[in-house]
Design a protein around this motif. Structure first.
Motif, PDB file in Angstrom:
ATOM      1  N   LYS A   1      58.323  14.727  50.031  1.00  0.00           N
ATOM      2  CA  LYS A   1      57.397  14.097  49.105  1.00  0.00           C
ATOM      3  C   LYS A   1      58.159  13.066  48.261  1.00  0.00           C
ATOM      4  CE  LYS A   1      55.340  18.678  48.772  1.00  0.00           C
ATOM      5  NZ  LYS A   1      55.134  19.861  47.911  1.00  0.00           N
ATOM      6  N   PRO A   2      57.574  11.918  47.979  1.00  0.00           N
ATOM      7  CA  PRO A   2      56.148  11.563  48.049  1.00  0.00           C
ATOM      8  C   PRO A   2      55.613  11.146  49.414  1.00  0.00           C
ATOM      9  CG  PRO A   2      57.375   9.737  47.131  1.00  0.00           C
ATOM     10  CD  PRO A   2      58.361  10.863  47.299  1.00  0.00           C
ATOM     11  N   ASP A   3      56.403  11.285  50.474  1.00  0.00           N
ATOM     12  CA  ASP A   3      55.860  11.083  51.811  1.00  0.00           C
ATOM     13  C   ASP A   3      54.896  12.230  52.108  1.00  0.00           C
ATOM     14  OD1 ASP A   3      55.881  11.433  54.915  1.00  0.00           O
ATOM     15  OD2 ASP A   3      56.755   9.446  54.564  1.00  0.00           O
ATOM     16  N   PRO A   4      53.764  11.964  52.751  1.00  0.00           N
ATOM     17  CA  PRO A   4      52.750  13.008  52.978  1.00  0.00           C
ATOM     18  C   PRO A   4      53.006  13.898  54.184  1.00  0.00           C
ATOM     19  CG  PRO A   4      51.941  10.923  53.816  1.00  0.00           C
ATOM     20  CD  PRO A   4      53.262  10.622  53.129  1.00  0.00           C
ATOM     21  N   GLU A   5      54.164  13.768  54.829  1.00  0.00           N
ATOM     22  CA  GLU A   5      54.400  14.465  56.103  1.00  0.00           C
ATOM     23  C   GLU A   5      54.104  15.962  56.042  1.00  0.00           C
ATOM     24  OE1 GLU A   5      57.815  15.109  59.555  1.00  0.00           O
ATOM     25  OE2 GLU A   5      58.389  14.230  57.636  1.00  0.00           O
ATOM     26  N   VAL A   6      54.571  16.650  55.004  1.00  0.00           N
ATOM     27  CA  VAL A   6      54.403  18.102  54.971  1.00  0.00           C
ATOM     28  C   VAL A   6      52.933  18.495  54.844  1.00  0.00           C
ATOM     29  CG1 VAL A   6      54.648  18.437  52.458  1.00  0.00           C
ATOM     30  CG2 VAL A   6      55.366  20.244  54.047  1.00  0.00           C
ATOM     31  N   PHE A   7      52.155  17.718  54.110  1.00  0.00           N
ATOM     32  CA  PHE A   7      50.730  18.026  53.972  1.00  0.00           C
ATOM     33  C   PHE A   7      49.971  17.679  55.245  1.00  0.00           C
ATOM     34  CE2 PHE A   7      51.456  17.215  49.222  1.00  0.00           C
ATOM     35  CZ  PHE A   7      51.705  18.552  48.983  1.00  0.00           C
ATOM     36  N   LEU A   8      50.346  16.584  55.893  1.00  0.00           N
ATOM     37  CA  LEU A   8      49.705  16.217  57.156  1.00  0.00           C
ATOM     38  C   LEU A   8      49.988  17.281  58.213  1.00  0.00           C
ATOM     39  CD1 LEU A   8      50.509  12.396  57.208  1.00  0.00           C
ATOM     40  CD2 LEU A   8      48.281  13.461  56.802  1.00  0.00           C
ATOM     41  N   LEU A   9      51.204  17.803  58.207  1.00  0.00           N
ATOM     42  CA  LEU A   9      51.552  18.870  59.152  1.00  0.00           C
ATOM     43  C   LEU A   9      50.730  20.117  58.864  1.00  0.00           C
ATOM     44  CD1 LEU A   9      53.279  20.127  61.372  1.00  0.00           C
ATOM     45  CD2 LEU A   9      55.025  20.610  59.641  1.00  0.00           C
ATOM     46  N   ALA A  10      50.609  20.478  57.590  1.00  0.00           N
ATOM     47  CA  ALA A  10      49.820  21.664  57.227  1.00  0.00           C
ATOM     48  C   ALA A  10      48.372  21.507  57.682  1.00  0.00           C
ATOM     49  CB  ALA A  10      49.878  21.889  55.717  1.00  0.00           C
ATOM     50  N   ALA A  11      47.798  20.322  57.479  1.00  0.00           N
ATOM     51  CA  ALA A  11      46.410  20.084  57.896  1.00  0.00           C
ATOM     52  C   ALA A  11      46.271  20.207  59.416  1.00  0.00           C
ATOM     53  CB  ALA A  11      45.965  18.697  57.429  1.00  0.00           C
ATOM     54  N   ARG A  12      47.214  19.635  60.156  1.00  0.00           N
ATOM     55  CA  ARG A  12      47.156  19.736  61.618  1.00  0.00           C
ATOM     56  C   ARG A  12      47.232  21.194  62.064  1.00  0.00           C
ATOM     57  NH1 ARG A  12      50.689  15.283  61.571  1.00  0.00           N
ATOM     58  NH2 ARG A  12      52.471  16.624  62.082  1.00  0.00           N
ATOM     59  N   LYS A  13      48.089  21.966  61.410  1.00  0.00           N
ATOM     60  CA  LYS A  13      48.231  23.377  61.787  1.00  0.00           C
ATOM     61  C   LYS A  13      46.986  24.191  61.437  1.00  0.00           C
ATOM     62  CE  LYS A  13      52.426  25.187  61.369  1.00  0.00           C
ATOM     63  NZ  LYS A  13      53.756  25.578  60.826  1.00  0.00           N
ATOM     64  N   LEU A  14      46.183  23.676  60.478  1.00  0.00           N
ATOM     65  CA  LEU A  14      44.903  24.307  60.144  1.00  0.00           C
ATOM     66  C   LEU A  14      43.773  23.778  61.026  1.00  0.00           C
ATOM     67  CD1 LEU A  14      44.945  24.291  56.217  1.00  0.00           C
ATOM     68  CD2 LEU A  14      45.225  26.277  57.718  1.00  0.00           C
ATOM     69  N   ASN A  15      44.090  22.770  61.856  1.00  0.00           N
ATOM     70  CA  ASN A  15      43.091  22.089  62.684  1.00  0.00           C
ATOM     71  C   ASN A  15      42.026  21.415  61.818  1.00  0.00           C
ATOM     72  OD1 ASN A  15      44.164  22.788  65.300  1.00  0.00           O
ATOM     73  ND2 ASN A  15      43.393  24.868  64.963  1.00  0.00           N
ATOM     74  N   LEU A  16      42.473  20.832  60.710  1.00  0.00           N
ATOM     75  CA  LEU A  16      41.585  20.116  59.800  1.00  0.00           C
ATOM     76  C   LEU A  16      42.084  18.691  59.576  1.00  0.00           C
ATOM     77  CD1 LEU A  16      41.015  22.830  57.033  1.00  0.00           C
ATOM     78  CD2 LEU A  16      39.480  22.239  58.916  1.00  0.00           C
ATOM     79  N   CYS A  17      41.166  17.816  59.190  1.00  0.00           N
ATOM     80  CA  CYS A  17      41.532  16.463  58.800  1.00  0.00           C
ATOM     81  C   CYS A  17      41.946  16.477  57.326  1.00  0.00           C
ATOM     82  CB  CYS A  17      40.358  15.510  58.978  1.00  0.00           C
ATOM     83  SG  CYS A  17      39.762  15.353  60.664  1.00  0.00           S
ATOM     84  N   PRO A  18      42.780  15.532  56.888  1.00  0.00           N
ATOM     85  CA  PRO A  18      43.149  15.465  55.470  1.00  0.00           C
ATOM     86  C   PRO A  18      41.947  15.441  54.539  1.00  0.00           C
ATOM     87  CG  PRO A  18      44.596  14.059  56.737  1.00  0.00           C
ATOM     88  CD  PRO A  18      43.532  14.536  57.686  1.00  0.00           C
ATOM     89  N   SER A  19      40.895  14.741  54.940  1.00  0.00           N
ATOM     90  CA  SER A  19      39.709  14.629  54.087  1.00  0.00           C
ATOM     91  C   SER A  19      38.976  15.955  53.928  1.00  0.00           C
ATOM     92  CB  SER A  19      38.748  13.585  54.653  1.00  0.00           C
ATOM     93  OG  SER A  19      38.314  13.945  55.955  1.00  0.00           O
ATOM     94  N   GLU A  20      39.349  16.952  54.741  1.00  0.00           N
ATOM     95  CA  GLU A  20      38.727  18.267  54.653  1.00  0.00           C
ATOM     96  C   GLU A  20      39.557  19.250  53.822  1.00  0.00           C
ATOM     97  OE1 GLU A  20      36.428  19.190  58.685  1.00  0.00           O
ATOM     98  OE2 GLU A  20      38.514  18.640  59.078  1.00  0.00           O
ATOM     99  N   CYS A  21      40.639  18.739  53.211  1.00  0.00           N
ATOM    100  CA  CYS A  21      41.568  19.634  52.515  1.00  0.00           C
ATOM    101  C   CYS A  21      41.811  19.238  51.063  1.00  0.00           C
ATOM    102  CB  CYS A  21      42.921  19.657  53.222  1.00  0.00           C
ATOM    103  SG  CYS A  21      42.888  20.219  54.932  1.00  0.00           S
ATOM    104  N   ILE A  22      41.898  20.247  50.225  1.00  0.00           N
ATOM    105  CA  ILE A  22      42.381  20.096  48.855  1.00  0.00           C
ATOM    106  C   ILE A  22      43.877  20.407  48.855  1.00  0.00           C
ATOM    107  CG2 ILE A  22      42.406  21.211  46.576  1.00  0.00           C
ATOM    108  CD1 ILE A  22      39.422  21.661  46.853  1.00  0.00           C
TER     109      ILE A  22
END
Length: 218
Positions: free
Chosen positions: A145-166
């Protein structure tokens, strides 16, 4: 907007190990004769270990080789992990377990998105590992961070798009990462008033209330 998942930063949000970081960095700084204090420590929040080391070393004028820096980073981490090995549920933020249990019961997908390579150990020591569908941590990414890589990875592992996540974050760098990745960014603690945050909360117990403002997950 349909929110189906919640991604939590770990340290400073669900638990508090800041003092352990401070003690470990200060021990290294003291050995090197560098003027490390709480103010400097605040600059390390949400920053990777090697980037944190660069900040610490910038307090002095001596130059070090990459090999020496890697040894220093490992020295700091060994000391930090020795503190973590003694921690337990007492390090959890107030209401953390109740909030996670509530969200899980309601069907929300839950993840940890932490730049720390020690996230698995922290989750084990605090008893939180069973509450999450997935964990994305510093051992799985190349950019902090502030690169979004870790959050993008978490979303992919949840099978969700970023816009679907808080994303729930306590560091300004974390809020910046969440916004850069297209997430709904919620600031808590030091990031409660961070520029760019979509919402701010004073405690974890407000998360289920905030989630209810969005359509419930399917």
């Amino acid at each position: 907007m349909e929110i189906r998942g919640v991604i939590f930063d770990l340290d400073g949000v669900l638990c508090h190990t800041d003092h352990y970081h401070y003690l470990a960095w200060k021990a290294l700084a003291d050995r090197l004769g560098l003027p490390f204090d709480e103010r400097v420590n605040d600059r390390l929040r949400g920053v990777s270990r090697m980037d944190s080391l660069e900040i610490v070393l910038s307090l002095g004028e001596k130059q070090f080789t990459q090999a020496e820096k890697e040894q220093m980073a490992e020295e700091k981490n060994r000391r930090y992990r020795s503190y973590l090995a003694k921690m337990g549920p007492e390090a959890l933020a107030p209401g953390a377990v109740d909030v996670l249990r509530d969200l899980k019961a309601q069907g929300w997908k839950l993840a940890v998105g932490s730049s720390s390579k020690n996230a698995p150990l922290i989750l084990e020591r605090t008893g939180l590992e069973g509450y999450f569908d997935t964990v994305a941590d510093g051992s799985q990414i190349t950019r902090s961070k502030p690169d979004p890589e870790v959050f993008l990875l978490a979303a992919r592992k949840l099978n969700l798009c970023p816009s679907e996540c808080i994303v729930v974050e306590d560091a300004v760098a974390g809020i910046q990462a969440a916004k850069a990745g297209g997430f709904f960014a919620v600031g808590i603690g030091d990031a409660a008033n961070a520029p760019g945050a979509d919402a701010s909360i004073s405690g974890l117990k407000e998360i289920p209330i905030l989630c209810k403002k969005f359509r419930m997950p399917l």
